[in-house]
Design an enzyme around this catalytic site. Structure first.
Site, PDB file in Angstrom:
ATOM      1  CE  LYS A 171      -3.532   2.742   0.653  1.00 28.95           C
ATOM      2  NZ  LYS A 171      -4.295   3.185  -0.504  1.00 28.95           N
ATOM      3  CE  LYS A 246      -2.089   7.962   6.801  1.00 28.60           C
ATOM      4  NZ  LYS A 246      -2.778   6.700   6.537  1.00 28.60           N
TER       5      LYS A 246
HETATM    6  P1  NAD Z   1     -11.277   9.543   7.978  1.00 25.70           P
HETATM    7  O1  NAD Z   1     -10.471  10.484   8.782  1.00 25.70           O
HETATM    8  O2  NAD Z   1     -12.380  10.038   7.102  1.00 25.70           O
HETATM    9  O3  NAD Z   1     -11.905   8.382   8.944  1.00 25.70           O
HETATM   10  C1  NAD Z   1     -11.253   7.859  10.048  1.00 25.70           C
HETATM   11  C2  NAD Z   1     -12.278   7.705  11.161  1.00 25.70           C
HETATM   12  O4  NAD Z   1     -11.639   7.089  12.301  1.00 25.70           O
HETATM   13  C3  NAD Z   1     -12.838   9.050  11.642  1.00 25.70           C
HETATM   14  O5  NAD Z   1     -14.242   9.034  11.505  1.00 25.70           O
HETATM   15  C4  NAD Z   1     -12.393   9.114  13.113  1.00 25.70           C
HETATM   16  O6  NAD Z   1     -13.347   9.744  13.960  1.00 25.70           O
HETATM   17  C5  NAD Z   1     -12.246   7.636  13.449  1.00 25.70           C
HETATM   18  N1  NAD Z   1     -11.396   7.407  14.613  1.00 25.70           N
HETATM   19  C6  NAD Z   1     -10.175   7.914  14.910  1.00 25.70           C
HETATM   20  N2  NAD Z   1      -9.732   7.447  16.088  1.00 25.70           N
HETATM   21  C7  NAD Z   1     -10.703   6.624  16.564  1.00 25.70           C
HETATM   22  C8  NAD Z   1     -10.841   5.845  17.744  1.00 25.70           C
HETATM   23  N3  NAD Z   1      -9.898   5.831  18.697  1.00 25.70           N
HETATM   24  N4  NAD Z   1     -11.973   5.127  17.911  1.00 25.70           N
HETATM   25  C9  NAD Z   1     -12.953   5.142  16.969  1.00 25.70           C
HETATM   26  N5  NAD Z   1     -12.882   5.866  15.813  1.00 25.70           N
HETATM   27  C10 NAD Z   1     -11.762   6.587  15.634  1.00 25.70           C
HETATM   28  O7  NAD Z   1     -10.206   8.711   7.106  1.00 25.70           O
HETATM   29  P2  NAD Z   1     -10.474   7.839   5.784  1.00 25.70           P
HETATM   30  O8  NAD Z   1     -10.307   8.704   4.586  1.00 25.70           O
HETATM   31  O9  NAD Z   1     -11.724   7.033   5.978  1.00 25.70           O
HETATM   32  O10 NAD Z   1      -9.183   6.892   5.834  1.00 25.70           O
HETATM   33  C11 NAD Z   1      -9.047   5.839   6.783  1.00 25.70           C
HETATM   34  C12 NAD Z   1      -7.782   5.068   6.451  1.00 25.70           C
HETATM   35  O11 NAD Z   1      -7.864   4.554   5.102  1.00 25.70           O
HETATM   36  C13 NAD Z   1      -6.508   5.926   6.480  1.00 25.70           C
HETATM   37  O12 NAD Z   1      -5.444   5.165   6.956  1.00 25.70           O
HETATM   38  C14 NAD Z   1      -6.314   6.308   5.005  1.00 25.70           C
HETATM   39  O13 NAD Z   1      -4.950   6.605   4.716  1.00 25.70           O
HETATM   40  C15 NAD Z   1      -6.791   5.048   4.312  1.00 25.70           C
HETATM   41  N6  NAD Z   1      -7.321   5.219   2.958  1.00 25.70           N
HETATM   42  C16 NAD Z   1      -8.076   6.309   2.625  1.00 25.70           C
HETATM   43  C17 NAD Z   1      -8.564   6.428   1.314  1.00 25.70           C
HETATM   44  C18 NAD Z   1      -9.396   7.613   0.899  1.00 25.70           C
HETATM   45  O14 NAD Z   1      -9.584   7.821  -0.343  1.00 25.70           O
HETATM   46  N7  NAD Z   1      -9.944   8.419   1.810  1.00 25.70           N
HETATM   47  C19 NAD Z   1      -8.283   5.439   0.362  1.00 25.70           C
HETATM   48  C20 NAD Z   1      -7.540   4.306   0.757  1.00 25.70           C
HETATM   49  C21 NAD Z   1      -7.056   4.205   2.055  1.00 25.70           C
END
Ligand code: NAD
Length: 302
Positions: A171, A246
């Protein structure tokens, strides 16, 4: 039908968990953000008030959290997954996190008697909503096989990557390439505009020519060309600049550990940093087009 505990209902996790619910699973979701929980509930996920409530009796627990520190808190904390799940529950971390944190989670899970896989995804919010993500799954063979049986409704591709942390390794390298492609797409789009080309005409050419990429087809940073692009929406986040920074930082640190030169990746990291320094860390990462065209801050224009 399986009982699924889901922690992290943000931009990605909200849609992913909803697809498991749509497939008939009993999905119990928890997030610190109540708005995220309410949005997931509207899509068929049962709201849980704590990690404990989400994971009790679950066949499988998925986590979709921002960074390594969040994943470690959720799995290893006093009120976390390892403290409250039964050891027969399969643990699947789909967050994108650093390899050291992923190894720590594999080790802690194994020491507590759990099976754990790292299973990060590619495909963006549009892929999460459509259920067409690519999953890259690292861990012990039988755990990877079992994880695959739950991942189906969220994915178009499930690719076993090898042992512990190899999913994260794949990834990190993929996203290095994605963000370099995004930066090149932003530069091409700005130059095309300044050379008098119509935005749609240029996109139509590049998307069937050697300048094509996933970033061009999904995140084109000029509004009114690609329906899934955040540029249509004032750069409301689908993938925040903070998370993009990140991810490219994870690649840079892995490159340092392996003596790998990453000149282009380091340059792209500086573009994200400019966006963050301008107070736009919560906006979509494709907003780096504003660093390229100088409209974010006149001092960023070369
Ligand atoms: P986001 O910030 O929209 O969602 C993350 C969620 O985790 C938030 O709603 C936050 O409140 C929650 N959270 C944080 N700490 C927490 C805890 N202790 N307990 C419960 N909930 C908690 O992020 P995202 O865009 O959904 O991305 C999530 C992961 O996936 C990241 O690692 C990102 O790099 C990866 N990712 C994102 C994408 C994208 O297009 N957005 C694509 C592939 C991978």
């Amino acid at each position: 039908m399986a009982v699924v505990g889901w922690i992290g209902l943000g931009n990605m996790g909200g849609f992913m968990s909803a697809n498991l619910a749509k497939a008939g699973h009993d999905v119990r979701g928890f997030d610190l953000n109540e708005g995220a929980v309410a949005a997931a509930e509207a899509k068929g996920v049962k709201p849980a008030k704590s990690i404990e409530e989400a994971v009790q009796g679950a066949d499988v627990v998925f986590t979709m959290l921002p960074k390594g520190e969040h994943a470690k808190a959720v799995y290893l904390g006093e009120d976390g997954v390892l403290a409250h799940a039964g050891t027969s529950t399969l643990l699947v971390d789909s967050s994108t996190i650093d390899i050291a944190s992923a190894q720590e989670l594999h080790d802690a899970a194994a020491a507590a008697g759990f099976r754990f896989v790292d299973a990060p995804v590619s495909g963006g919010v549009s892929g999460a909503e459509a259920g067409t993500l690519t999953f890259m799954v690292g861990g012990e063979d039988s755990a990877v096989r079992d994880a695959t049986t739950y991942i189906g409704p969220m994915s178009a591709n499930i690719i076993p990557t090898g042992g512990a942390t190899t999913g994260q390794a794949a990834k990190i390298c993929n996203n290095l390439m994605l963000f370099i492609n995004l930066a090149s797409t932003a530069e091409g789009a700005v130059l095309a505009d300044r050379l008098g080309l119509d935005k749609q005409v240029f996109w139509d050419i590049a998307s069937v020519s050697s300048g094509d990429s996933w970033a061009l087809r999904t995140w084109y940073p000029v509004p009114g060309v690609v329906p899934t692009a955040a540029s249509n929406n004032g750069f409301a986040p689908t993938f925040t600049a903070e998370l993009a920074n990140k991810d490219i930082g994870l690649a840079i640190s892995a490159a340092e550990d392996t003596g790998t030169p990453l000149e282009i990746g380091r340059h792209v990291q500086q573009l994200f940093q400019k966006l963050i320094d301008a107070g736009e860390s919560g906006k979509d990462c494709s907003m780096i087009i504003k660093v390229v065209d100088g409209s974010l801050d006149p001092s960023t224009r070369d």
